[in-house]
Design a protein around this motif. Sequence first.
Motif, PDB file in Angstrom:
ATOM      1  N   ALA A   1       0.832  -1.203   0.000  1.00 49.15           N
ATOM      2  CA  ALA A   1       0.000   0.000   0.000  1.00 49.15           C
ATOM      3  C   ALA A   1       0.868   1.256   0.000  1.00 49.15           C
ATOM      4  N   ALA A   2       2.022   1.167   0.673  1.00 50.37           N
ATOM      5  CA  ALA A   2       2.935   2.308   0.724  1.00 50.37           C
ATOM      6  C   ALA A   2       3.708   2.467  -0.575  1.00 50.37           C
ATOM      7  N   ASP A   3       3.965   1.346  -1.262  1.00 56.08           N
ATOM      8  CA  ASP A   3       4.701   1.356  -2.534  1.00 56.08           C
ATOM      9  C   ASP A   3       4.253   0.137  -3.323  1.00 56.08           C
ATOM     10  N   ALA A   4       3.397   0.351  -4.290  1.00 51.21           N
ATOM     11  CA  ALA A   4       2.787  -0.754  -5.030  1.00 51.21           C
ATOM     12  C   ALA A   4       3.811  -1.616  -5.748  1.00 51.21           C
ATOM     13  N   ASN A   5       4.970  -1.062  -6.038  1.00 46.61           N
ATOM     14  CA  ASN A   5       6.003  -1.810  -6.759  1.00 46.61           C
ATOM     15  C   ASN A   5       7.155  -2.251  -5.862  1.00 46.61           C
ATOM     16  N   TYR A   6       6.938  -2.193  -4.573  1.00 47.58           N
ATOM     17  CA  TYR A   6       8.019  -2.544  -3.654  1.00 47.58           C
ATOM     18  C   TYR A   6       8.404  -4.019  -3.824  1.00 47.58           C
ATOM     19  N   PRO A   7       9.715  -4.341  -3.800  1.00 52.16           N
ATOM     20  CA  PRO A   7      10.145  -5.737  -3.935  1.00 52.16           C
ATOM     21  C   PRO A   7       9.893  -6.544  -2.662  1.00 52.16           C
ATOM     22  N   ALA A   8       8.668  -7.017  -2.532  1.00 52.58           N
ATOM     23  CA  ALA A   8       8.272  -7.811  -1.369  1.00 52.58           C
ATOM     24  C   ALA A   8       7.602  -9.089  -1.843  1.00 52.58           C
ATOM     25  N   ARG A   9       7.855 -10.184  -1.113  1.00 48.64           N
ATOM     26  CA  ARG A   9       7.226 -11.471  -1.406  1.00 48.64           C
ATOM     27  C   ARG A   9       6.689 -12.082  -0.120  1.00 48.64           C
ATOM     28  N   PHE A  10       5.583 -12.797  -0.265  1.00 48.54           N
ATOM     29  CA  PHE A  10       4.979 -13.500   0.873  1.00 48.54           C
ATOM     30  C   PHE A  10       4.697 -14.934   0.456  1.00 48.54           C
ATOM     31  N   VAL A  11       5.192 -15.890   1.239  1.00 48.08           N
ATOM     32  CA  VAL A  11       4.883 -17.304   1.013  1.00 48.08           C
ATOM     33  C   VAL A  11       4.157 -17.833   2.247  1.00 48.08           C
ATOM     34  N   ARG A  12       2.927 -18.241   2.039  1.00 43.19           N
ATOM     35  CA  ARG A  12       2.105 -18.821   3.099  1.00 43.19           C
ATOM     36  C   ARG A  12       2.155 -20.345   2.956  1.00 43.19           C
ATOM     37  N   PHE A  13       2.665 -21.007   3.985  1.00 40.91           N
ATOM     38  CA  PHE A  13       2.733 -22.466   3.988  1.00 40.91           C
ATOM     39  C   PHE A  13       1.454 -22.998   4.617  1.00 40.91           C
ATOM     40  N   GLU A  14       0.559 -23.486   3.764  1.00 37.14           N
ATOM     41  CA  GLU A  14      -0.768 -23.887   4.229  1.00 37.14           C
ATOM     42  C   GLU A  14      -0.675 -25.095   5.152  1.00 37.14           C
ATOM     43  N   THR A  15      -1.227 -24.945   6.339  1.00 38.87           N
ATOM     44  CA  THR A  15      -1.227 -25.890   7.481  1.00 38.87           C
ATOM     45  C   THR A  15       0.102 -25.882   8.232  1.00 38.87           C
ATOM     46  N   GLY A  16       1.058 -25.092   7.812  1.00 38.22           N
ATOM     47  CA  GLY A  16       2.342 -25.020   8.501  1.00 38.22           C
ATOM     48  C   GLY A  16       2.236 -24.291   9.832  1.00 38.22           C
ATOM     49  N   THR A  17       3.172 -24.575  10.739  1.00 39.26           N
ATOM     50  CA  THR A  17       3.179 -23.968  12.064  1.00 39.26           C
ATOM     51  C   THR A  17       4.355 -22.989  12.194  1.00 39.26           C
ATOM     52  N   HIS A  18       4.733 -22.665  13.434  1.00 38.21           N
ATOM     53  CA  HIS A  18       5.676 -21.583  13.669  1.00 38.21           C
ATOM     54  C   HIS A  18       7.052 -21.819  13.025  1.00 38.21           C
ATOM     55  N   GLY A  19       7.548 -23.047  13.090  1.00 37.92           N
ATOM     56  CA  GLY A  19       8.874 -23.329  12.556  1.00 37.92           C
ATOM     57  C   GLY A  19       8.910 -23.724  11.095  1.00 37.92           C
ATOM     58  N   THR A  20       7.750 -23.837  10.478  1.00 39.83           N
ATOM     59  CA  THR A  20       7.686 -24.325   9.096  1.00 39.83           C
ATOM     60  C   THR A  20       8.503 -23.490   8.106  1.00 39.83           C
ATOM     61  N   PRO A  21       8.457 -22.154   8.161  1.00 40.29           N
ATOM     62  CA  PRO A  21       9.238 -21.387   7.168  1.00 40.29           C
ATOM     63  C   PRO A  21      10.744 -21.633   7.251  1.00 40.29           C
ATOM     64  N   ILE A  22      11.267 -21.906   8.437  1.00 37.98           N
ATOM     65  CA  ILE A  22      12.697 -22.200   8.550  1.00 37.98           C
ATOM     66  C   ILE A  22      13.017 -23.512   7.843  1.00 37.98           C
ATOM     67  N   ARG A  23      12.135 -24.457   7.935  1.00 37.52           N
ATOM     68  CA  ARG A  23      12.309 -25.754   7.273  1.00 37.52           C
ATOM     69  C   ARG A  23      12.081 -25.665   5.771  1.00 37.52           C
ATOM     70  N   MET A  24      11.099 -24.900   5.330  1.00 34.52           N
ATOM     71  CA  MET A  24      10.594 -25.022   3.966  1.00 34.52           C
ATOM     72  C   MET A  24      11.004 -23.905   3.006  1.00 34.52           C
ATOM     73  N   THR A  25      11.463 -22.768   3.504  1.00 28.99           N
ATOM     74  CA  THR A  25      11.813 -21.675   2.594  1.00 28.99           C
ATOM     75  C   THR A  25      12.934 -22.099   1.653  1.00 28.99           C
ATOM     76  N   ASP A  26      12.757 -21.819   0.383  1.00 32.95           N
ATOM     77  CA  ASP A  26      13.751 -22.153  -0.635  1.00 32.95           C
ATOM     78  C   ASP A  26      14.792 -21.035  -0.662  1.00 32.95           C
ATOM     79  N   TRP A  27      15.935 -21.305  -0.028  1.00 30.97           N
ATOM     80  CA  TRP A  27      16.985 -20.296   0.082  1.00 30.97           C
ATOM     81  C   TRP A  27      17.445 -19.796  -1.295  1.00 30.97           C
ATOM     82  N   ARG A  28      17.702 -20.727  -2.198  1.00 33.02           N
ATOM     83  CA  ARG A  28      18.274 -20.316  -3.479  1.00 33.02           C
ATOM     84  C   ARG A  28      17.290 -19.456  -4.269  1.00 33.02           C
ATOM     85  N   GLU A  29      16.050 -19.859  -4.340  1.00 35.77           N
ATOM     86  CA  GLU A  29      15.074 -19.063  -5.072  1.00 35.77           C
ATOM     87  C   GLU A  29      14.941 -17.674  -4.463  1.00 35.77           C
ATOM     88  N   THR A  30      14.876 -17.620  -3.143  1.00 31.43           N
ATOM     89  CA  THR A  30      14.694 -16.341  -2.462  1.00 31.43           C
ATOM     90  C   THR A  30      15.885 -15.419  -2.666  1.00 31.43           C
TER      91      THR A  30
END
Length: 289
Positions: free
Chosen positions: A252-281
């Motif tokens: 909303a502050a910058d429509a073209n801002y370089p931001a990404r959001f990945v929602r891991f469906e059914t994942g819990t608190h530690g899931t992003p540490i396990r599942m985030t693709d380092w190389r792609e990111t």
Amino acid sequence: MIRPVVLAVFLAAGLVGLAFPSQAVELAPYKDSLFAYPALLSSSDGGRYRVVDYREMRDINGRDAIPERRVKDDYVSLRVRASQQQYALDGIRHYAVGKIDDASIVTIYLHGQGGSRKQGVDDFTFGGNFNRIKNLMVRNDGLYLSPDFPDFGESGEAAVAALIDYYGRKSPQARFFIACGSMGGAICYRLADNAGVAARLGGLILLGSHWDDGFINSAAFRARVPVFIGQGSRDTVFPVERQEAFFRSILAADANYPARFVRFETGTHGTPIRMTDWRETLNWMLGQR
């Protein structure tokens, strides 16, 4: 001079105005087929918001030899340990993996509440994802750091800023990518508002972390430092809906801002540490600056 597990000199000069090469680095593949995201359930905002399929039986029980304690051997390469050393900088103990001098890229992992520098170099937990980032850095002439720090406030910020200053002097052409797990995000946001640090940042990676409504007024936001947010849909510590609202506030502050959001469906608190693709990111972030 920095030495293994001994005190080193604190360096505190500003970093504003540093020049970086225009040509982007791209990390070469490493076990991409094993660490790629499972099925994409939905996508919006031109791919900047994605919902990824996550299943505990497949992504923990099917991936780990001992669930949540030891990943299967296929996911790791322990040769990287030859490039791993433990150091202290002004009393701040940390692990360094890869090139100490003239690194092409530097990635730092900041643990959450109750964690330590050891979490970020554990080869077998979190599905081998820390082993992967260590290998990606070593195989691409980069450096990976996993430090302790005294708190999640001013002292913690100063400790991490000192690491960035020290290693920035040793690798003046490298950008720094700060990954923050859970409460480690508090330091991420503090660093984002540190003009000297923001001048060096290549990206902020928030893994099961929290929001900061003041981010849009930070030095990092003004510099358009890329932001990645990974969150489990069943995170009971930091609710996904609040993080999604934070992501929307950035756009909303910058429509073209370089931001990404990945929602891991059914994942819990530690899931992003396990599942985030380092190389792609990291490759996405490297392509933004």
